[in-house]
Scaffold this motif. Structure first.
Motif, PDB file in Angstrom:
ATOM      1  N   VAL A 156       0.760  -1.192  -0.076  1.00 29.65           N
ATOM      2  CA  VAL A 156       0.033  -0.200   0.073  1.00 29.65           C
ATOM      3  C   VAL A 156       0.841   1.403  -0.093  1.00 29.65           C
ATOM      4  CG1 VAL A 156      -2.152  -1.141   1.080  1.00 29.65           C
ATOM      5  CG2 VAL A 156      -0.150  -0.024   2.648  1.00 29.65           C
ATOM      6  N   GLU A 157       2.145   0.948   0.034  1.00 29.39           N
ATOM      7  CA  GLU A 157       2.987   2.323   0.215  1.00 29.39           C
ATOM      8  C   GLU A 157       3.065   3.169   1.074  1.00 29.39           C
ATOM      9  OE1 GLU A 157       3.101   3.520  -4.068  1.00 29.39           O
ATOM     10  OE2 GLU A 157       4.159   1.881  -4.599  1.00 29.39           O
ATOM     11  N   ASN A 158       2.779   2.735   2.206  1.00 28.82           N
ATOM     12  CA  ASN A 158       2.896   3.683   3.422  1.00 28.82           C
ATOM     13  C   ASN A 158       3.868   3.337   4.426  1.00 28.82           C
ATOM     14  OD1 ASN A 158       1.699   1.848   4.863  1.00 28.82           O
ATOM     15  ND2 ASN A 158      -0.366   2.931   5.209  1.00 28.82           N
ATOM     16  N   SER A 159       4.414   4.305   5.247  1.00 23.53           N
ATOM     17  CA  SER A 159       5.595   3.932   6.259  1.00 23.53           C
ATOM     18  C   SER A 159       5.567   4.535   7.519  1.00 23.53           C
ATOM     19  CB  SER A 159       6.811   3.816   5.517  1.00 23.53           C
ATOM     20  OG  SER A 159       6.851   5.357   5.030  1.00 23.53           O
ATOM     21  N   ALA A 160       6.119   4.051   8.546  1.00 23.66           N
ATOM     22  CA  ALA A 160       6.254   4.836   9.708  1.00 23.66           C
ATOM     23  C   ALA A 160       8.089   4.832   9.944  1.00 23.66           C
ATOM     24  CB  ALA A 160       5.734   4.298  10.773  1.00 23.66           C
ATOM     25  N   LEU A 161       8.903   6.133   9.860  1.00 25.31           N
ATOM     26  CA  LEU A 161      10.146   6.094   9.941  1.00 25.31           C
ATOM     27  C   LEU A 161      10.448   7.047  11.140  1.00 25.31           C
ATOM     28  CD1 LEU A 161      10.703   7.169   6.416  1.00 25.31           C
ATOM     29  CD2 LEU A 161      10.828   4.873   7.187  1.00 25.31           C
ATOM     30  N   TYR A 162      11.466   6.186  11.893  1.00 23.75           N
ATOM     31  CA  TYR A 162      11.859   6.822  13.406  1.00 23.75           C
ATOM     32  C   TYR A 162      13.400   7.241  13.309  1.00 23.75           C
ATOM     33  CZ  TYR A 162       7.576   4.216  14.035  1.00 23.75           C
ATOM     34  OH  TYR A 162       6.572   3.442  14.041  1.00 23.75           O
ATOM     35  N   ASN A 163      13.969   7.756  14.370  1.00 23.41           N
ATOM     36  CA  ASN A 163      15.494   7.891  14.559  1.00 23.41           C
ATOM     37  C   ASN A 163      15.835   9.081  13.490  1.00 23.41           C
ATOM     38  OD1 ASN A 163      15.152   5.961  16.555  1.00 23.41           O
ATOM     39  ND2 ASN A 163      16.482   4.696  15.364  1.00 23.41           N
ATOM     40  N   ARG A 164      15.030  10.321  13.524  1.00 27.06           N
ATOM     41  CA  ARG A 164      15.500  11.417  12.788  1.00 27.06           C
ATOM     42  C   ARG A 164      15.529  10.913  11.412  1.00 27.06           C
ATOM     43  NH1 ARG A 164      14.676  16.044  14.453  1.00 27.06           N
ATOM     44  NH2 ARG A 164      16.392  16.895  13.289  1.00 27.06           N
ATOM     45  N   THR A 176      12.853  16.363   7.973  1.00 27.86           N
ATOM     46  CA  THR A 176      13.303  15.503   9.065  1.00 27.86           C
ATOM     47  C   THR A 176      12.413  15.442  10.119  1.00 27.86           C
ATOM     48  OG1 THR A 176      15.450  16.344   8.097  1.00 27.86           O
ATOM     49  CG2 THR A 176      15.425  15.167  10.385  1.00 27.86           C
ATOM     50  N   GLY A 177      12.542  14.130  10.865  1.00 27.25           N
ATOM     51  CA  GLY A 177      11.808  14.066  12.129  1.00 27.25           C
ATOM     52  C   GLY A 177      12.048  12.770  12.894  1.00 27.25           C
ATOM     53  N   ASP A 178      11.903  12.827  14.166  1.00 30.83           N
ATOM     54  CA  ASP A 178      11.826  11.716  15.207  1.00 30.83           C
ATOM     55  C   ASP A 178      11.155  10.360  14.659  1.00 30.83           C
ATOM     56  OD1 ASP A 178      13.986  12.943  16.619  1.00 30.83           O
ATOM     57  OD2 ASP A 178      12.758  13.825  18.051  1.00 30.83           O
ATOM     58  N   THR A 179       9.878  10.930  14.123  1.00 31.55           N
ATOM     59  CA  THR A 179       8.860  10.108  13.744  1.00 31.55           C
ATOM     60  C   THR A 179       8.134  10.726  12.405  1.00 31.55           C
ATOM     61  OG1 THR A 179       8.552   9.301  15.839  1.00 31.55           O
ATOM     62  CG2 THR A 179       6.817   8.701  14.191  1.00 31.55           C
ATOM     63  N   LEU A 180       8.248   9.970  11.291  1.00 34.82           N
ATOM     64  CA  LEU A 180       7.550  10.501  10.217  1.00 34.82           C
ATOM     65  C   LEU A 180       6.651   9.327   9.884  1.00 34.82           C
ATOM     66  CD1 LEU A 180      10.752  11.730   8.165  1.00 34.82           C
ATOM     67  CD2 LEU A 180       9.089  13.368   9.440  1.00 34.82           C
ATOM     68  N   TYR A 181       5.560   9.684   9.312  1.00 33.32           N
ATOM     69  CA  TYR A 181       4.503   8.929   8.628  1.00 33.32           C
ATOM     70  C   TYR A 181       4.377   9.282   7.161  1.00 33.32           C
ATOM     71  CZ  TYR A 181       3.305   7.722  13.485  1.00 33.32           C
ATOM     72  OH  TYR A 181       3.416   7.282  14.569  1.00 33.32           O
ATOM     73  N   TYR A 182       4.577   8.465   6.290  1.00 31.02           N
ATOM     74  CA  TYR A 182       4.593   8.765   4.752  1.00 31.02           C
ATOM     75  C   TYR A 182       3.787   7.918   3.995  1.00 31.02           C
ATOM     76  CZ  TYR A 182       6.640   9.309   0.194  1.00 31.02           C
ATOM     77  OH  TYR A 182       6.830   9.635  -1.076  1.00 31.02           O
ATOM     78  N   ASP A 183       3.042   8.370   3.179  1.00 28.68           N
ATOM     79  CA  ASP A 183       2.292   7.841   2.110  1.00 28.68           C
ATOM     80  C   ASP A 183       2.515   8.154   0.885  1.00 28.68           C
ATOM     81  OD1 ASP A 183       0.060   6.878   0.546  1.00 28.68           O
ATOM     82  OD2 ASP A 183      -1.277   6.997   2.142  1.00 28.68           O
ATOM     83  N   ARG A 184       3.286   7.346   0.231  1.00 30.36           N
ATOM     84  CA  ARG A 184       3.767   7.657  -1.199  1.00 30.36           C
ATOM     85  C   ARG A 184       2.830   7.996  -2.203  1.00 30.36           C
ATOM     86  NH1 ARG A 184       5.625   5.842  -5.906  1.00 30.36           N
ATOM     87  NH2 ARG A 184       7.995   6.330  -6.454  1.00 30.36           N
ATOM     88  N   ASN A 185       1.557   7.399  -2.040  1.00 22.92           N
ATOM     89  CA  ASN A 185       0.381   7.520  -3.016  1.00 22.92           C
ATOM     90  C   ASN A 185      -0.096   8.937  -2.806  1.00 22.92           C
ATOM     91  OD1 ASN A 185       0.299   4.904  -4.163  1.00 22.92           O
ATOM     92  ND2 ASN A 185      -0.766   4.096  -2.251  1.00 22.92           N
TER      93      ASN A 185
END
Length: 188
Positions: A156-164, A176-185
Motif C-alpha cells: 500500500v506504499e505507506n511507512s512509519a520512520l523513526y530515529n531522525r 526530517t523528524g524523530d517520527t515520520l509517517y509517509y504515504d507515497r500514493n
C-alpha cells in the motif's frame, strides 16, 4: 533425482541431478545436489537451487533447509521474489510457515517504483511489510528517503520512520523528524 546413495544406518541420502524435494502441496525445492541428514532433518541443497512456496520463489546456489522447523537459509548470496518485490542479499533466511524473511549484508529490495538499499532487513512475503533495522536508503523517481528504523508497507506504499529519518524530494524539499509517517500514493 537422477541418482542417489541411501545410508540406512544414519537415515541419510545423497542425491544428484534434477533433485526435487516436496513437502506437502505447497513447498517444492529443486537443486542439482542434495545432502540430507535424517538424524538432523537437515537438507543441504547445492547448485541452481529454487525453493517455491506458493507465490514466493527463493533462488541461490547454497541452501540449507531445516525440515523439522520449516525454514531455509542461504549464505553465499541469493534472492527471494514474491508478487510485489525482489529482495537480494549475501545471507538470507526464509520461514515457510510464517512467511518471514531476514536479509543481511548488501540487501537490495526492488520493485518497479523504487529501490531500497540496506544491510539488515526483515520482510514478510504475505504482508509485504519491510522492517527497517539499520541505515537504509529508499530511492524512487520522486524522492530519496534515509532512515535507520521503521517499517515500509510495499503493497500500500505507506511507512512509519523513526530515529531522525529524512525525506528529500527531487525538487530539494526536505523533511526530517524523530517520527515520520509517509504515504507515497498521496505524497503526504
Amino acid at each position: 533425482c537422477d541418482s542417489a546413495y541411501f545410508y540406512e544406518a544414519t537415515n541419510s541420502l545423497d542425491a544428484f541431478g534434477n533433485v526435487k524435494m516436496e513437502q506437502g502441496d505447497t513447498l517444492f525445492v529443486y537443486a542439482d545436489v542434495l545432502y540430507y541428514s535424517g538424524m538432523d532433518e537437515l537438507a543441504q541443497l547445492r547448485h541452481n537451487v529454487r525453493l517455491i512456496n506458493r507465490d514466493v520463489t527463493l533462488y541461490t546456489d547454497s541452501l540449507d533447509y531445516d525440515i523439522r522447523n520449516n525454514f531455509g537459509y542461504y549464505f553465499e548470496g541469493g534472492k527471494i521474489v514474491d508478487s510485489q518485490n525482489e529482495l537480494s542479499s549475501v545471507y538470507g533466511q526464509y520461514e515457510t510457515d510464517t512467511k518471514d524473511a531476514e536479509f543481511l549484508y548488501d540487501v537490495k529490495l526492488k520493485n518497479e517504483k523504487y529501490v531500497m538499499l540496506t544491510d539488515t532487513l526483515h520482510y514478510n512475503t504475505a504482508t509485504h511489510i519491510a522492517d527497517i533495522l539499520g541505515k537504509t536508503t529508499i530511492e524512487s523517481d520522486s524522492n530519496i528517503i534515509y532512515s535507520s528504523k521503521g517499517w515500509y508497507n510495499t503493497e500500500v506504499e505507506n511507512s512509519a520512520l523513526y530515529n531522525r529519518s529524512l525525506i528529500v524530494t527531487k525538487d530539494n524539499r526536505t523533511i526530517t523528524g524523530d517520527t515520520l509517517y509517509y504515504d507515497r500514493n498521496t505524497g503526504i
